[in-house]
Design a protein around this motif. Structure first.
Motif, mmCIF file in Angstrom:
data_model
loop_
_atom_site.group_PDB
_atom_site.id
_atom_site.type_symbol
_atom_site.label_atom_id
_atom_site.label_comp_id
_atom_site.label_asym_id
_atom_site.label_seq_id
_atom_site.Cartn_x
_atom_site.Cartn_y
_atom_site.Cartn_z
ATOM 1 N N SER A 1 0.798 -0.870 0.254
ATOM 2 C CA SER A 1 0.086 0.094 -0.375
ATOM 3 C C SER A 1 -0.116 1.123 0.053
ATOM 4 N N GLY A 2 -0.012 2.542 -0.511
ATOM 5 C CA GLY A 2 0.758 3.896 -0.300
ATOM 6 C C GLY A 2 1.745 3.978 -1.390
ATOM 7 N N PHE A 3 1.666 3.104 -2.512
ATOM 8 C CA PHE A 3 2.020 3.860 -3.737
ATOM 9 C C PHE A 3 1.258 3.290 -5.098
ATOM 10 N N THR A 4 1.180 3.369 -6.435
ATOM 11 C CA THR A 4 0.722 2.933 -7.612
ATOM 12 C C THR A 4 0.825 1.646 -8.010
ATOM 13 N N PHE A 5 1.427 0.046 -6.884
ATOM 14 C CA PHE A 5 1.597 -1.161 -6.920
ATOM 15 C C PHE A 5 1.230 -1.669 -8.414
ATOM 16 N N SER A 6 0.639 -1.186 -9.718
ATOM 17 C CA SER A 6 1.139 -1.694 -11.067
ATOM 18 C C SER A 6 2.054 -1.140 -11.402
ATOM 19 N N LEU A 7 3.115 -0.383 -10.762
ATOM 20 C CA LEU A 7 3.927 -0.091 -12.074
ATOM 21 C C LEU A 7 5.446 0.221 -11.110
ATOM 22 N N PHE A 8 5.987 -0.950 -10.366
ATOM 23 C CA PHE A 8 6.684 -1.032 -9.766
ATOM 24 C C PHE A 8 6.888 -2.993 -9.577
ATOM 25 N N GLY A 9 8.165 -2.562 -10.203
ATOM 26 C CA GLY A 9 8.625 -4.181 -9.879
ATOM 27 C C GLY A 9 8.504 -4.869 -8.630
ATOM 28 N N MET A 10 9.073 -6.019 -7.448
ATOM 29 C CA MET A 10 8.269 -6.751 -6.775
ATOM 30 C C MET A 10 9.013 -7.222 -6.224
ATOM 31 N N GLY A 11 9.667 -7.723 -5.033
ATOM 32 C CA GLY A 11 10.713 -9.341 -4.904
ATOM 33 C C GLY A 11 10.378 -9.566 -3.492
ATOM 34 N N TRP A 12 10.503 -10.772 -3.571
ATOM 35 C CA TRP A 12 10.516 -11.303 -2.365
ATOM 36 C C TRP A 12 11.579 -11.931 -2.054
ATOM 37 N N TYR A 13 12.481 -11.417 -0.794
ATOM 38 C CA TYR A 13 13.884 -11.784 -0.271
ATOM 39 C C TYR A 13 13.337 -12.772 1.141
ATOM 40 N N ARG A 14 14.643 -13.063 1.478
ATOM 41 C CA ARG A 14 14.629 -13.903 2.609
ATOM 42 C C ARG A 14 15.407 -13.969 4.027
ATOM 43 N N GLN A 15 15.765 -13.396 4.497
ATOM 44 C CA GLN A 15 16.990 -13.611 5.622
ATOM 45 C C GLN A 15 16.708 -14.356 6.478
ATOM 46 N N ALA A 16 17.840 -15.661 6.442
ATOM 47 C CA ALA A 16 17.694 -16.786 7.451
ATOM 48 C C ALA A 16 18.842 -16.300 9.101
ATOM 49 N N PRO A 17 18.668 -17.146 9.735
ATOM 50 C CA PRO A 17 19.451 -16.998 10.860
ATOM 51 C C PRO A 17 20.830 -17.005 10.498
ATOM 52 N N GLY A 18 21.683 -15.928 11.433
ATOM 53 C CA GLY A 18 23.308 -15.401 10.599
ATOM 54 C C GLY A 18 23.364 -15.056 9.401
ATOM 55 N N LYS A 19 22.877 -14.414 8.211
ATOM 56 C CA LYS A 19 23.292 -14.618 7.489
ATOM 57 C C LYS A 19 22.276 -13.327 6.935
ATOM 58 N N GLU A 20 22.472 -12.525 6.096
ATOM 59 C CA GLU A 20 22.119 -11.450 5.191
ATOM 60 C C GLU A 20 21.113 -11.525 4.379
ATOM 61 N N ARG A 21 20.034 -10.266 4.700
ATOM 62 C CA ARG A 21 18.715 -11.120 3.389
ATOM 63 C C ARG A 21 19.382 -10.959 2.178
ATOM 64 N N GLU A 22 18.495 -11.860 1.433
ATOM 65 C CA GLU A 22 19.019 -11.712 -0.058
ATOM 66 C C GLU A 22 17.578 -11.954 -0.856
ATOM 67 N N LEU A 23 17.686 -11.334 -2.164
ATOM 68 C CA LEU A 23 16.287 -11.728 -3.185
ATOM 69 C C LEU A 23 16.553 -12.965 -3.175
ATOM 70 N N VAL A 24 15.523 -13.874 -3.389
ATOM 71 C CA VAL A 24 15.151 -14.768 -3.923
ATOM 72 C C VAL A 24 14.239 -14.988 -5.438
ATOM 73 N N ALA A 25 13.223 -13.861 -5.626
ATOM 74 C CA ALA A 25 12.396 -13.879 -6.290
ATOM 75 C C ALA A 25 11.725 -12.563 -6.636
ATOM 76 N N SER A 26 12.143 -12.194 -7.418
ATOM 77 C CA SER A 26 11.144 -10.888 -8.468
ATOM 78 C C SER A 26 10.429 -10.883 -9.637
ATOM 79 N N ILE A 27 9.657 -9.511 -9.877
ATOM 80 C CA ILE A 27 8.289 -9.909 -10.673
ATOM 81 C C ILE A 27 8.553 -8.097 -11.249
ATOM 82 N N THR A 28 8.559 -7.889 -11.931
ATOM 83 C CA THR A 28 8.391 -6.424 -12.579
ATOM 84 C C THR A 28 7.369 -6.444 -13.204
#
Length: 114
Positions: free
Chosen positions: A25-52
């Motif tokens: 929410s808070g922006f025009t959703f349809s205009l932006f690519g989105m990504g799913w990221y994950r962070q495992a214990p003791g590890k840095e956050r990483e991008l796993v999938a994206s959609i334009t």
């Protein structure tokens, strides 16, 4: 105000499936690519999938063939369908726009364990 609310996480056995949802929410959703990221214990956050904005998808190698990202512009949501889950997929999963330095939501915990 840009906001992301992730939901749908839980405990699943190895080999199982789970679908998690991100409500934006808070922006025009349809205009932006989105990504799913994950962070495992003791590890840095990483991008796993994206959609334009045009629904072209990209995956990191270790989830290809197992995870599917999709978007529903009418509902301002992004889904991540996860199949053949492995213990190493255990992490907190987050979503945000791929082209903006957005603040992170609270994430949703996915635990893969027998």
């Amino acid at each position: 105000q840009v906001q992301f609310v992730e939901s749908g996480g839980g405990l699943v056995q190895p080999g199982g499936s789970l679908t998690i949802t991100c409500a934006a929410s808070g922006f025009t959703f349809s205009l932006f690519g989105m990504g799913w990221y994950r962070q495992a214990p003791g590890k840095e956050r990483e991008l796993v999938a994206s959609i334009t904005a045009g629904s072209t998808t990209t995956y990191v190698d270790f989830v290809k063939g197992r995870f599917t990202i999709s978007r529903d512009n009418a509902r301002n949501t992004v889904l991540l369908q996860m199949n053949s889950l492995k213990p190493e997929d255990t992490a907190v999963y987050f979503c945000k726009r791929t082209s903006r330095n957005d603040s992170w939501g609270q994430g949703t915990q996915v635990t893969v364990s027998s």
